[in-house]
Design an enzyme around this catalytic site. Sequence first.
Site, mmCIF file in Angstrom:
data_model
loop_
_atom_site.group_PDB
_atom_site.id
_atom_site.type_symbol
_atom_site.label_atom_id
_atom_site.label_comp_id
_atom_site.label_asym_id
_atom_site.label_seq_id
_atom_site.Cartn_x
_atom_site.Cartn_y
_atom_site.Cartn_z
ATOM 1 N N ASN A 7 -5.046 12.450 -6.935
ATOM 2 C CA ASN A 7 -3.604 11.325 -6.849
ATOM 3 C C ASN A 7 -2.675 11.987 -7.919
ATOM 4 O O ASN A 7 -2.997 11.674 -9.232
ATOM 5 C CB ASN A 7 -4.143 9.883 -7.050
ATOM 6 C CG ASN A 7 -2.927 8.992 -6.824
ATOM 7 O OD1 ASN A 7 -1.762 9.476 -6.702
ATOM 8 N ND2 ASN A 7 -3.151 7.575 -6.740
ATOM 9 N N ARG A 88 -3.571 12.264 -2.094
ATOM 10 C CA ARG A 88 -2.711 11.251 -1.866
ATOM 11 C C ARG A 88 -1.460 11.752 -1.754
ATOM 12 O O ARG A 88 -0.935 12.078 -2.651
ATOM 13 C CB ARG A 88 -3.053 9.908 -2.857
ATOM 14 C CG ARG A 88 -2.129 8.832 -2.430
ATOM 15 C CD ARG A 88 -2.229 7.796 -3.399
ATOM 16 N NE ARG A 88 -1.331 6.717 -3.066
ATOM 17 C CZ ARG A 88 -0.410 6.058 -4.112
ATOM 18 N NH1 ARG A 88 -0.496 6.327 -5.255
ATOM 19 N NH2 ARG A 88 0.261 5.190 -3.603
ATOM 20 N N HIS A 177 0.964 1.761 1.076
ATOM 21 C CA HIS A 177 -0.298 1.093 0.869
ATOM 22 C C HIS A 177 -1.153 1.141 2.026
ATOM 23 O O HIS A 177 -2.126 0.559 2.327
ATOM 24 C CB HIS A 177 -0.352 -0.266 0.417
ATOM 25 C CG HIS A 177 0.011 -0.573 -1.056
ATOM 26 N ND1 HIS A 177 0.863 -1.632 -1.184
ATOM 27 C CD2 HIS A 177 -0.014 0.150 -2.103
ATOM 28 C CE1 HIS A 177 1.096 -1.724 -2.522
ATOM 29 N NE2 HIS A 177 0.807 -0.914 -3.131
ATOM 30 N N ARG A 238 8.754 -5.126 -9.454
ATOM 31 C CA ARG A 238 9.822 -4.625 -8.392
ATOM 32 C C ARG A 238 10.124 -5.988 -7.827
ATOM 33 O O ARG A 238 9.251 -7.006 -7.787
ATOM 34 C CB ARG A 238 9.329 -3.832 -7.366
ATOM 35 C CG ARG A 238 9.172 -2.414 -7.891
ATOM 36 C CD ARG A 238 8.415 -1.760 -6.807
ATOM 37 N NE ARG A 238 7.393 -0.991 -7.483
ATOM 38 C CZ ARG A 238 6.244 -0.326 -6.661
ATOM 39 N NH1 ARG A 238 6.203 -0.917 -5.263
ATOM 40 N NH2 ARG A 238 5.012 0.279 -7.161
ATOM 41 N N GLU A 379 -9.246 3.330 -2.000
ATOM 42 C CA GLU A 379 -8.309 3.951 -1.652
ATOM 43 C C GLU A 379 -8.897 5.546 -1.554
ATOM 44 O O GLU A 379 -8.784 6.529 -0.681
ATOM 45 C CB GLU A 379 -6.869 4.131 -2.040
ATOM 46 C CG GLU A 379 -6.034 2.749 -1.720
ATOM 47 C CD GLU A 379 -4.909 2.543 -2.623
ATOM 48 O OE1 GLU A 379 -5.302 1.991 -3.878
ATOM 49 O OE2 GLU A 379 -3.612 2.415 -2.145
#
Length: 392
Positions: A7, A88, A177, A238, A379
């Site tokens: 990642n 990823r 996601h 956010r 993940e």
Amino acid sequence: MKILVLNSGSSSIKFQLFKMESEESICRGIIEQIGEELGHVKFEYAGKSIKKEVKIPSHQDGTEILESLLIDNGVIKSFDEIGAVGHRVVHGGEYFSEPIVIDKDVIRKIEEISPLAPLHNPVNLMGIRAILSLSPKTRQVAVFDTAFHQTIPKHAYTYALPYSFYRENFVRRYGFHGTSHYYVSKMGAKILGESLENCNFITLHLGNGASACAVKNGKSVDTSMGLTPLEGLVMGTRSGDVDPAIIFYLSRELGLNIKELDSILNKKSGLKGICGTNDLREIQTRVEEGDELAKLALEIFCYRIKKYIGSYFAVLGSVDAIIFTGGIGEHSNIVREKVCKNLKETFGIEIDPEKNSQNESLINSSGSKVKLLVIPTNEELEIAKQTFRMVR
Ligand code: ADP
């Protein structure tokens, strides 16, 4: 076969190595502060934890450090032992609804999509190119955060803007996601003893970034994040959904430019914007101490999730389970309790306070029509599995 999952961020490479026969994680680590004065390396293997400080000028240097970590610690004898590397990749645009073995054309397309994810795709590509020059023969697979959401129907992914923005500028809901929503959906079906195709879920990935997904018959049919990961739920820093006209208003009233507004909405809003921290543990502690702004932040966070649950009920018609995952979803019984409160009569949702406070995996009451599941996301393992499937 050993699969390495990478990642790559703007100044970091997070990695984990899996042995696919047993799906076991062999080692993991992170190479950070790439390009800075001094870089940091963390590596965990066989119960040992190694930390190093070393200058890491580029992602290329980072992958060389990764190779030496694996070889010097006896994890592998040479990089050839790695069956494939799974990356990823944040944005797959409309090109990719599945993982794909990386070749020149795939690299070109990831590059082409980069304007949609300028902070992510170019650095994901750095990781891909670094492995390419370290070990040109190693097969590489891209697993996209957006891919699971490519089944969202057109009426749900199209914004009510001039249609040319979609046709010519690719403005639409993509969602993110995806790997996590898919992974927990699969696990949820397993727990319910059903095949995924027979399951309707609302999956809630609640971490620093947070998103909800409506899963119908195992496929994503709507999700809260949009063109970018800014839309939807309230997140650590956010804002999630806001009236877009607030941006024009702030620009007029305070003279803020696009860059400043972007930074405010992405980095200075959400939980942090309201109460000064994006760490939910700290917020919970402050709530106990009677801090009003922390209380408000928690209420706003949970209320937004509740609104999405209501709307996804309407989208799905019937819901077998709501799945909580991500750092907050997996650990905060307080958030789960608030989110599920007063939903019994209309939606048939009732939490079992005891099971919830114990962080059990099934936390609904026996009278709840909808199952409530807490499922740790993974993940990296999902990327490893998809990579393995592509190269096998
Ligand atoms: P990221 O999106 O960065 O991967 P995580 O999924 O790790 O984030 O989630 C981070 C959030 O989870 C933080 O707000 C953190 O405070 C929260 N969190 C982690 N552990 C707990 C806990 N035990 N109780 C409540 N919140 C927690």
